[in-house]
Motif scaffolding. Structure first.
Motif, PDB file in Angstrom:
ATOM      1  N   PHE A   1       0.812  -1.273   0.178  1.00 40.28           N
ATOM      2  CA  PHE A   1       0.460  -0.090   0.150  1.00 40.28           C
ATOM      3  C   PHE A   1       0.671   1.346  -0.128  1.00 40.28           C
ATOM      4  CE2 PHE A   1      -2.818   2.889   1.810  1.00 40.28           C
ATOM      5  CZ  PHE A   1      -3.987   2.788   0.572  1.00 40.28           C
ATOM      6  N   ASN A   2       0.376   1.514  -1.357  1.00 41.84           N
ATOM      7  CA  ASN A   2       1.314   2.958  -1.210  1.00 41.84           C
ATOM      8  C   ASN A   2       0.134   4.659  -0.135  1.00 41.84           C
ATOM      9  OD1 ASN A   2       2.350   6.248  -1.719  1.00 41.84           O
ATOM     10  ND2 ASN A   2       3.320   5.269  -3.968  1.00 41.84           N
ATOM     11  N   PRO A   3       0.723   4.949   0.718  1.00 38.78           N
ATOM     12  CA  PRO A   3       0.241   6.093   1.598  1.00 38.78           C
ATOM     13  C   PRO A   3       0.152   7.488   0.358  1.00 38.78           C
ATOM     14  CG  PRO A   3       1.770   5.193   3.000  1.00 38.78           C
ATOM     15  CD  PRO A   3       1.775   4.446   1.799  1.00 38.78           C
ATOM     16  N   GLN A   4       0.926   7.857   0.126  1.00 36.64           N
ATOM     17  CA  GLN A   4       0.869   8.665  -0.231  1.00 36.64           C
ATOM     18  C   GLN A   4      -0.002   8.983  -1.733  1.00 36.64           C
ATOM     19  OE1 GLN A   4       4.150   7.460   0.273  1.00 36.64           O
ATOM     20  NE2 GLN A   4       4.349   8.954   1.663  1.00 36.64           N
ATOM     21  N   ALA A   5      -0.039   7.978  -2.481  1.00 37.51           N
ATOM     22  CA  ALA A   5      -1.080   7.274  -3.585  1.00 37.51           C
ATOM     23  C   ALA A   5      -2.622   6.983  -2.656  1.00 37.51           C
ATOM     24  CB  ALA A   5      -0.274   6.813  -4.828  1.00 37.51           C
ATOM     25  N   GLY A   6      -2.215   6.754  -2.076  1.00 34.72           N
ATOM     26  CA  GLY A   6      -3.564   5.932  -0.803  1.00 34.72           C
ATOM     27  C   GLY A   6      -4.232   4.545  -1.917  1.00 34.72           C
ATOM     28  N   THR A   7      -3.271   3.755  -2.030  1.00 35.81           N
ATOM     29  CA  THR A   7      -4.112   3.109  -3.541  1.00 35.81           C
ATOM     30  C   THR A   7      -2.484   1.746  -3.386  1.00 35.81           C
ATOM     31  OG1 THR A   7      -4.515   2.216  -5.646  1.00 35.81           O
ATOM     32  CG2 THR A   7      -2.740   3.579  -5.482  1.00 35.81           C
ATOM     33  N   PHE A   8      -2.674   0.673  -3.901  1.00 33.18           N
ATOM     34  CA  PHE A   8      -1.925  -0.498  -3.687  1.00 33.18           C
ATOM     35  C   PHE A   8      -1.556  -0.157  -5.285  1.00 33.18           C
ATOM     36  CE2 PHE A   8      -4.804  -1.945  -0.443  1.00 33.18           C
ATOM     37  CZ  PHE A   8      -3.568  -2.219   0.207  1.00 33.18           C
ATOM     38  N   GLN A   9      -0.130  -0.789  -4.766  1.00 30.94           N
ATOM     39  CA  GLN A   9       0.837  -1.196  -5.438  1.00 30.94           C
ATOM     40  C   GLN A   9       1.622  -2.327  -6.144  1.00 30.94           C
ATOM     41  OE1 GLN A   9       3.678   2.473  -5.268  1.00 30.94           O
ATOM     42  NE2 GLN A   9       2.193   3.952  -6.877  1.00 30.94           N
ATOM     43  N   CYS A  10       2.041  -2.908  -7.374  1.00 31.60           N
ATOM     44  CA  CYS A  10       1.860  -4.257  -7.396  1.00 31.60           C
ATOM     45  C   CYS A  10       4.333  -4.376  -7.572  1.00 31.60           C
ATOM     46  CB  CYS A  10       2.017  -5.428  -8.667  1.00 31.60           C
ATOM     47  SG  CYS A  10       3.072  -6.890  -8.815  1.00 31.60           S
ATOM     48  N   HIS A  11       4.532  -5.027  -6.214  1.00 30.06           N
ATOM     49  CA  HIS A  11       6.488  -4.728  -6.366  1.00 30.06           C
ATOM     50  C   HIS A  11       6.788  -5.417  -7.369  1.00 30.06           C
ATOM     51  CE1 HIS A  11       9.748  -3.592  -3.782  1.00 30.06           C
ATOM     52  NE2 HIS A  11      10.087  -5.729  -4.088  1.00 30.06           N
ATOM     53  N   GLY A  12       7.342  -4.670  -7.331  1.00 31.62           N
ATOM     54  CA  GLY A  12       8.812  -4.942  -8.841  1.00 31.62           C
ATOM     55  C   GLY A  12       7.522  -6.430  -9.276  1.00 31.62           C
ATOM     56  N   GLN A  13       8.799  -6.954 -10.333  1.00 26.72           N
ATOM     57  CA  GLN A  13       8.194  -8.102 -11.189  1.00 26.72           C
ATOM     58  C   GLN A  13       7.297  -8.951 -10.794  1.00 26.72           C
ATOM     59  OE1 GLN A  13       8.085  -6.994 -15.152  1.00 26.72           O
ATOM     60  NE2 GLN A  13       9.328  -5.330 -13.990  1.00 26.72           N
ATOM     61  N   PRO A  14       6.166  -9.993 -11.153  1.00 23.66           N
ATOM     62  CA  PRO A  14       5.979 -10.903 -10.630  1.00 23.66           C
ATOM     63  C   PRO A  14       7.308 -12.543 -10.580  1.00 23.66           C
ATOM     64  CG  PRO A  14       4.846 -10.799 -13.106  1.00 23.66           C
ATOM     65  CD  PRO A  14       5.267  -9.321 -12.826  1.00 23.66           C
ATOM     66  N   LEU A  15       6.120 -12.902 -10.031  1.00 23.39           N
ATOM     67  CA  LEU A  15       6.881 -13.911  -9.350  1.00 23.39           C
ATOM     68  C   LEU A  15       6.756 -15.357 -10.385  1.00 23.39           C
ATOM     69  CD1 LEU A  15       7.394 -14.075  -5.465  1.00 23.39           C
ATOM     70  CD2 LEU A  15       9.028 -13.133  -7.571  1.00 23.39           C
ATOM     71  N   ASN A  16       7.033 -15.399 -11.475  1.00 22.79           N
ATOM     72  CA  ASN A  16       7.363 -16.784 -12.285  1.00 22.79           C
ATOM     73  C   ASN A  16       7.306 -18.523 -11.612  1.00 22.79           C
ATOM     74  OD1 ASN A  16       6.023 -15.294 -14.612  1.00 22.79           O
ATOM     75  ND2 ASN A  16       8.327 -15.458 -14.838  1.00 22.79           N
ATOM     76  N   ASN A  17       6.033 -18.976 -11.360  1.00 22.63           N
ATOM     77  CA  ASN A  17       6.184 -20.750 -11.054  1.00 22.63           C
ATOM     78  C   ASN A  17       6.256 -21.350 -11.535  1.00 22.63           C
ATOM     79  OD1 ASN A  17       6.063 -22.014  -8.295  1.00 22.63           O
ATOM     80  ND2 ASN A  17       3.513 -22.373  -9.528  1.00 22.63           N
TER      81      ASN A  17
END
Length: 440
Positions: free
Chosen positions: A220-236
């Motif tokens: 959660f980004n408090p400044q933007a007030g929304t959730f953000q995806c951290h980095g690249q997705p982990l390929n399983n």
């Protein structure tokens, strides 16, 4: 991210062998451990310390490393799923939702919040919020806390995070809807390309797994007030994701082709336990990971990834569709509840893995969710036909059986408004006053 470094390093001794089906030589050949030894990096085969034979990984280790009693079986006899738990048994159905109430189609997922509210998501693309209230004939019943929330897609996964009061809903199209209780907010998290099958919150990070074969981390980004995806997705590496769980400093990812473990610090895959059958659930217990598979088998792994216990499909237990661990209110022993196809559930006492019994919720309605109410030995079940029921261990036989019967005490917060069988409204957020409106 500040991932929690839970637990200490893996023990070098005192582990557990596989079941009696496997000889000691095969164990030594196939022993696995995380790359924490002198070799470092990746998984290692062989070279492990021989462990004493035990009935179950949750039972005390034999003193001095001595083997268990000769010929002691690890798993029950073939076909042993226990007696049928019907009317007059220790298990009673204390509530059954009427067929004309609730979801129009199958229930896919269910979760329960700390305030006693129950959330269910279904194939009918709706999210329901349930609350207990006194029933006219005594006991309690579930009523809608607000009109159903139209999600626009089939709801495939749910989780409620009590600290932040966020409810996360995974959808069929890969989107995640996030509702906050205080203040009321509604967020949309986009990134997955296919259905979101599982959700987990760990150290304030939302972790999502999807049928697109990836795991995403959201902060959660408090400044933007929304959730953000951290980095690249982990390929399983083990394919489409079905379940996720954290054990010590590792993220275990169950999938169609096995279990892959990711290091939470480096976010890299440590290794994969291959499987011919899809993993349906992962449950952490006493430093071990319980894994259930679609074919009905159950396996238990220690914290280093070594297989400690294996129970193959037996008798009528030939599938696993939903699982839960709960405490028996009388014996105070943990039980593993394994939901199956056709509406059946089998309960096993742990650590002995002794079948306590089996019962049917609704004939031919696959069990989709089991939730421990953590009160009075009660738990909830939801099925593919839209059925929602509440059960209780140790209940008086005269107390259960119908929609109106039930125990005198409820694990849920009382109240709730008068339920409508055909709601005319569609709510925008389950946390908005009266079920409507949003605040961003």
């Amino acid at each position: 991210l500040g991932w929690a470094q839970e637990g200490g390093p893996c023990e070098k001794q005192g582990g557990w062998r596989w079941g009696a089906r496997f000889c000691g030589e095969r164990l030594a050949e196939n022993a696995m451990s995380w790359g924490g030894g002198k070799g470092g990096g990746g998984w290692q085969r062989g070279g492990g310390v021989a462990a004493p034979v035990a009935r179950n990984p949750f039972a005390p280790a034999p003193a001095g490393g001595a083997p268990a009693a000769s010929g002691a079986p690890v798993v029950p006899d073939e076909g042993a799923t226990g007696p049928m738990l019907g009317k007059g048994s220790e298990l009673q159905r204390v509530y059954m939702m009427p067929h004309n109430v609730g979801h129009d189609g199958g229930v896919n997922c269910m979760t329960m919040a700390a305030d006693g509210k129950v959330y269910t998501g279904g194939r009918d693309e709706r999210l329901f919020v349930w609350k207990a209230e006194p029933a006219p004939g005594g006991g309690f019943q579930l009523s809608q806390d607000c009109p159903p929330i139209q999600m626009g897609q089939s709801v495939t996964s749910l989780i409620y995070e009590p600290t932040s009061n966020w409810l996360f809903c995974g959808l069929w199209n890969g989107e995640i809807r996030a509702f906050c209780k205080e203040p009321v907010k509604d967020e949309r998290l986009t990134g997955h390309r296919r259905s979101v099958t599982c959700l987990l919150v760990h150290t304030s990070v939302l972790i999502s797994g999807s049928n697109d074969g990836t795991v995403r981390l959201w902060t959660f980004n408090p400044q933007a007030g929304t959730f953000q995806c951290h980095g690249q997705p982990l390929n399983n590496p083990s394919g489409p994701v079905t379940c996720i769980r954290v054990l010590n400093d590792a993220l275990w990812v169950g999938a169609q082709n096995g279990i892959t473990c990711f290091d939470l610090t480096s976010l890299t895959a440590k290794g994969t336990i291959p499987s011919q059958h899809a993993v349906t659930a992962l449950l952490e217990m006493q430093g071990h990971m319980i894994a259930t598979f679609r074919d009905g088998s159950v396996k238990i792994y220690d914290g280093s990834g070594g297989e400690s216990f294996s129970r193959p499909p037996m008798g009528e237990h030939q599938s696993n569709t939903a699982v839960e661990v709960m405490m028996h209110p009388t014996t105070q022993k943990p039980m593993l509840l394994c939901g199956q196809q056709y509406g059946y559930i089998t309960a096993y006492d742990l650590p002995e893995f002794k079948p306590r019994g089996s019962f049917c919720c609704k004939d031919r309605s696959d069990i989709k969710a089991i939730v421990d109410a953590k009160s009075g030995g009660m738990f909830l079940t939801a099925g593919f036909h839209g059925d929602i029921m509440i059960w209780q261990w140790g209940a008086s036989p005269a107390a259960g059986g119908g929609a109106g019967g039930g125990p005198t005490a409820s694990p849920f917060v009382g109240g709730g408004y008068q339920q409508q069988q055909q709601p005319a409204q569609q709510a925008a957020s389950p946390f908005a006053p009266g079920g409507g409106g949003m605040m961003m």
